[in-house]
Design a protein around this motif. Sequence first.
Motif, PDB file in Angstrom:
ATOM      1  N   ALA A 369       7.275 -40.723   3.537  1.00 11.57           N
ATOM      2  CA  ALA A 369       6.759 -40.767   2.091  1.00 11.57           C
ATOM      3  C   ALA A 369       7.850 -41.879   1.125  1.00 11.57           C
ATOM      4  O   ALA A 369       7.255 -42.635   0.534  1.00 11.57           O
ATOM      5  N   GLU A 370       9.097 -41.434   1.188  1.00 11.25           N
ATOM      6  CA  GLU A 370       9.999 -42.292   0.490  1.00 11.25           C
ATOM      7  C   GLU A 370      10.162 -43.582   0.924  1.00 11.25           C
ATOM      8  O   GLU A 370      10.275 -44.535   0.229  1.00 11.25           O
ATOM      9  N   ALA A 371      10.271 -43.943   2.525  1.00 10.97           N
ATOM     10  CA  ALA A 371      10.244 -45.098   2.900  1.00 10.97           C
ATOM     11  C   ALA A 371       9.054 -45.799   2.673  1.00 10.97           C
ATOM     12  O   ALA A 371       9.111 -47.217   2.373  1.00 10.97           O
ATOM     13  N   ALA A 372       8.035 -45.317   2.592  1.00  7.57           N
ATOM     14  CA  ALA A 372       6.881 -46.106   2.035  1.00  7.57           C
ATOM     15  C   ALA A 372       6.781 -46.425   0.856  1.00  7.57           C
ATOM     16  O   ALA A 372       6.591 -47.687   0.311  1.00  7.57           O
ATOM     17  N   ARG A 373       7.279 -45.638  -0.022  1.00  3.52           N
ATOM     18  CA  ARG A 373       7.274 -45.951  -1.657  1.00  3.52           C
ATOM     19  C   ARG A 373       8.213 -46.946  -1.728  1.00  3.52           C
ATOM     20  O   ARG A 373       8.018 -48.022  -2.576  1.00  3.52           O
ATOM     21  N   ALA A 374       9.544 -47.182  -1.011  1.00  7.33           N
ATOM     22  CA  ALA A 374      10.357 -48.020  -1.064  1.00  7.33           C
ATOM     23  C   ALA A 374       9.943 -49.356  -0.781  1.00  7.33           C
ATOM     24  O   ALA A 374      10.438 -50.377  -1.429  1.00  7.33           O
ATOM     25  N   THR A 375       9.295 -49.487   0.244  1.00  8.59           N
ATOM     26  CA  THR A 375       8.793 -50.639   0.826  1.00  8.59           C
ATOM     27  C   THR A 375       7.577 -51.223   0.203  1.00  8.59           C
ATOM     28  O   THR A 375       6.870 -52.372   0.676  1.00  8.59           O
ATOM     29  N   GLY A 376       6.640 -50.347  -0.473  1.00  8.85           N
ATOM     30  CA  GLY A 376       5.438 -50.560  -1.034  1.00  8.85           C
ATOM     31  C   GLY A 376       4.421 -50.529   0.090  1.00  8.85           C
ATOM     32  O   GLY A 376       3.236 -51.514  -0.173  1.00  8.85           O
ATOM     33  N   THR A 377       4.452 -49.986   1.253  1.00  3.49           N
ATOM     34  CA  THR A 377       3.493 -49.986   2.442  1.00  3.49           C
ATOM     35  C   THR A 377       2.869 -48.625   2.349  1.00  3.49           C
ATOM     36  O   THR A 377       3.198 -47.829   1.722  1.00  3.49           O
ATOM     37  N   GLU A 378       1.859 -48.478   3.015  1.00  5.80           N
ATOM     38  CA  GLU A 378       1.095 -47.163   3.463  1.00  5.80           C
ATOM     39  C   GLU A 378       0.838 -46.937   4.904  1.00  5.80           C
ATOM     40  O   GLU A 378      -0.131 -47.107   5.393  1.00  5.80           O
ATOM     41  N   PRO A 379       1.888 -46.491   5.614  1.00  9.35           N
ATOM     42  CA  PRO A 379       1.768 -46.296   6.871  1.00  9.35           C
ATOM     43  C   PRO A 379       0.848 -45.007   7.331  1.00  9.35           C
ATOM     44  O   PRO A 379       0.496 -44.177   6.300  1.00  9.35           O
ATOM     45  N   SER A 380       0.373 -44.948   8.532  1.00 15.49           N
ATOM     46  CA  SER A 380      -0.207 -44.047   8.904  1.00 15.49           C
ATOM     47  C   SER A 380       0.444 -42.892   9.590  1.00 15.49           C
ATOM     48  O   SER A 380       1.391 -43.284  10.527  1.00 15.49           O
ATOM     49  N   VAL A 381       0.414 -41.722   9.533  1.00 12.56           N
ATOM     50  CA  VAL A 381       1.259 -40.671  10.120  1.00 12.56           C
ATOM     51  C   VAL A 381       0.415 -39.671  10.792  1.00 12.56           C
ATOM     52  O   VAL A 381      -0.659 -39.157  10.355  1.00 12.56           O
ATOM     53  N   MET A 382       0.875 -39.463  12.287  1.00 15.56           N
ATOM     54  CA  MET A 382       0.156 -38.696  13.063  1.00 15.56           C
ATOM     55  C   MET A 382       0.972 -37.667  13.775  1.00 15.56           C
ATOM     56  O   MET A 382       2.118 -38.035  13.785  1.00 15.56           O
ATOM     57  N   ALA A 383       0.337 -36.527  13.955  1.00 21.26           N
ATOM     58  CA  ALA A 383       1.251 -35.393  14.817  1.00 21.26           C
ATOM     59  C   ALA A 383       0.840 -35.362  16.177  1.00 21.26           C
ATOM     60  O   ALA A 383      -0.280 -35.623  16.630  1.00 21.26           O
ATOM     61  N   PRO A 384       1.606 -35.137  17.119  1.00 26.19           N
ATOM     62  CA  PRO A 384       1.515 -35.012  18.566  1.00 26.19           C
ATOM     63  C   PRO A 384       1.191 -33.440  18.799  1.00 26.19           C
ATOM     64  O   PRO A 384       1.531 -32.495  18.347  1.00 26.19           O
ATOM     65  N   MET A 385       0.690 -33.454  20.040  1.00 29.49           N
ATOM     66  CA  MET A 385       0.097 -32.058  20.801  1.00 29.49           C
ATOM     67  C   MET A 385      -0.808 -31.120  19.779  1.00 29.49           C
ATOM     68  O   MET A 385      -0.431 -30.034  19.794  1.00 29.49           O
ATOM     69  N   VAL A 386      -1.705 -31.599  18.995  1.00 33.76           N
ATOM     70  CA  VAL A 386      -2.585 -30.896  18.282  1.00 33.76           C
ATOM     71  C   VAL A 386      -3.236 -30.423  19.321  1.00 33.76           C
ATOM     72  O   VAL A 386      -4.085 -31.203  20.040  1.00 33.76           O
ATOM     73  N   ALA A 387      -3.894 -29.138  19.074  1.00 36.28           N
ATOM     74  CA  ALA A 387      -4.852 -28.649  19.913  1.00 36.28           C
ATOM     75  C   ALA A 387      -6.172 -28.075  19.347  1.00 36.28           C
ATOM     76  O   ALA A 387      -7.350 -27.766  20.126  1.00 36.28           O
ATOM     77  N   THR A 388      -6.024 -27.545  17.963  1.00 40.16           N
ATOM     78  CA  THR A 388      -7.096 -27.151  17.426  1.00 40.16           C
ATOM     79  C   THR A 388      -7.370 -27.855  16.019  1.00 40.16           C
ATOM     80  O   THR A 388      -6.713 -28.516  15.488  1.00 40.16           O
TER      81      THR A 388
END
Length: 554
Positions: A369-388
């Motif tokens: 979140a801090e890296a996105a704020r510092a660069t003015g970008t909006e990355p997408s963030v996903m989690a691995p191995m979600v089952a439910t």
Amino acid sequence: MTDDAGAVDRGLRGLGVSPGRAAGPVVRMAAPPVLPPPGTAHSERTVGEGLAAVADELEARAARAGGAAGEILEAQAMMAADPMLREAAEDLVKEGLDPAHALDAAFATHREALVAAGGYFAERAADLDDLRNRAVAAVLGLPMPGVPDPGHPFVLVAEDLSPADTAGLSGDVLALVTEKGGPTSHTAILARGRGLPAVVACEGALGLAEGALVAVDGGSGEVVAGLEPGEVARIQAEAAAERTRLSGSRGPGRTADGHPVKLLLNIGSAADLEVEDLGAGAEGVGLFRTELLYLGRRSTPGFDEQVAAYAAVFRACPDVVVRTLDAGTDKPLPFLDLPDEPNPALGIRGLRVDRLRPEVLDTQLAALAEAARATGTEPSVMAPMVATAAEAAAFAERARAAGIARVGVMIEVPAAALLAAEILAEVDFLSIGTNDLGQYTFAADRQHPGLADLLDPAQPALLRLVELCASAGRTAGKPVGVCGEAAGDPRLAPILAGLGVTSLSMSAVALPAVREALAGHTLEACQELAREALSGRRYQRSAVVTCGPGRGGP
């Protein structure tokens, strides 16, 4: 593969895992060092010095390789530096064994433990064999085994290739042929990343004579021997013309009638983001593997270090999908201090690490979140191995609370694919990891040579799970991409587009061929290909790996 109607009679068939054609003389992999009889081995190094030499060499190769190859080599270096392995070998030296035999015995014990553990640990047994060979060579003062260098272009033939071997391939290697391996093995992944035609699970490959002229088709899995020099020259010229044609490919992913399918990159760090990759038509990053920052560490990377690493990627490419730390099983991280498990592939890995070490994910989300704020970008963030759906909801809540606006999950478990609609009610997008999804769907070890056909992403059962996810995405109006090895296969790209996948993320070298494959089909044609693939009518490759030398396949 050739115009000769009798070519199949002089050919082998395996599993094509990296498309492309090549021809040239066979050079076989050098044999591992021969262990002298006990009591006769002259050691030039101690056990500790030998293991340290192996670890240092692998770390140096990792730094040079970067990307997925670098990650794999870093993991191998960590295995060589394992203090338990060194202590076991040193104890054997104290009992009277020389360093070479002590290492051999210690590695054998560790190998048995990995095989007994099953799952991902069993997959690492081949890596341990490579480390054993390197360590024994190091203490005996012999050259470490590796890829030969005959000084001319050649087709490399081996029983199997270790990550260190594949990552260190020279420009003279035209193609790879191995008797073992599968479509998601390290050999396959790294061959695709380098754009080398590759055929694995090819029974009889080691019977090819040294220097024999062969042709390799990494798409069909055919290896034809007994070529004349004129045939080799023709195939080489055709392959070069095809590479030249593809090198001019530019622009976003589109079907022939303009239906968009975003073409994205898989990366491990900012170093993987070359300007020419984006200029050639990569429309962003579909998989930023953050594990590279954590590998080889004895402590968690700090907040500021993580912010700097993530910001470097976001500045180079503002459209990025980040995968949070995917640790466990084949990516052991000592600082996590995860417990031993009887079946680690079904245990604490990916997002499940959060159950034991929630502070690791909290720090990573805050840094992103801090890296996105510092660069003015909006990355997408996903989690691995979600089952439910509950896991998806909990991750989304954590990520949004940290300041992440766009949250998704990876679909790598069949249960998650079956619940795609419910999961999409909680998150903004899905990304399908076909490597693990295939392994868990077919209960097939990714490295087992006898099961390579089951890991083929063209398997109808796997494609039906992809269709479930894509259908849920259409209903919800949310994107569903593929970031597994299937995404970089030009034969599968039209099928995936026909199933409704909205993006494909792959290594940079795969982009041109996938772009051209999409452009060669209308959306309606892609949908028809998808219907045929789902029915199984188009699936032929499972028969290929059952064919031995001379039988030529179906």
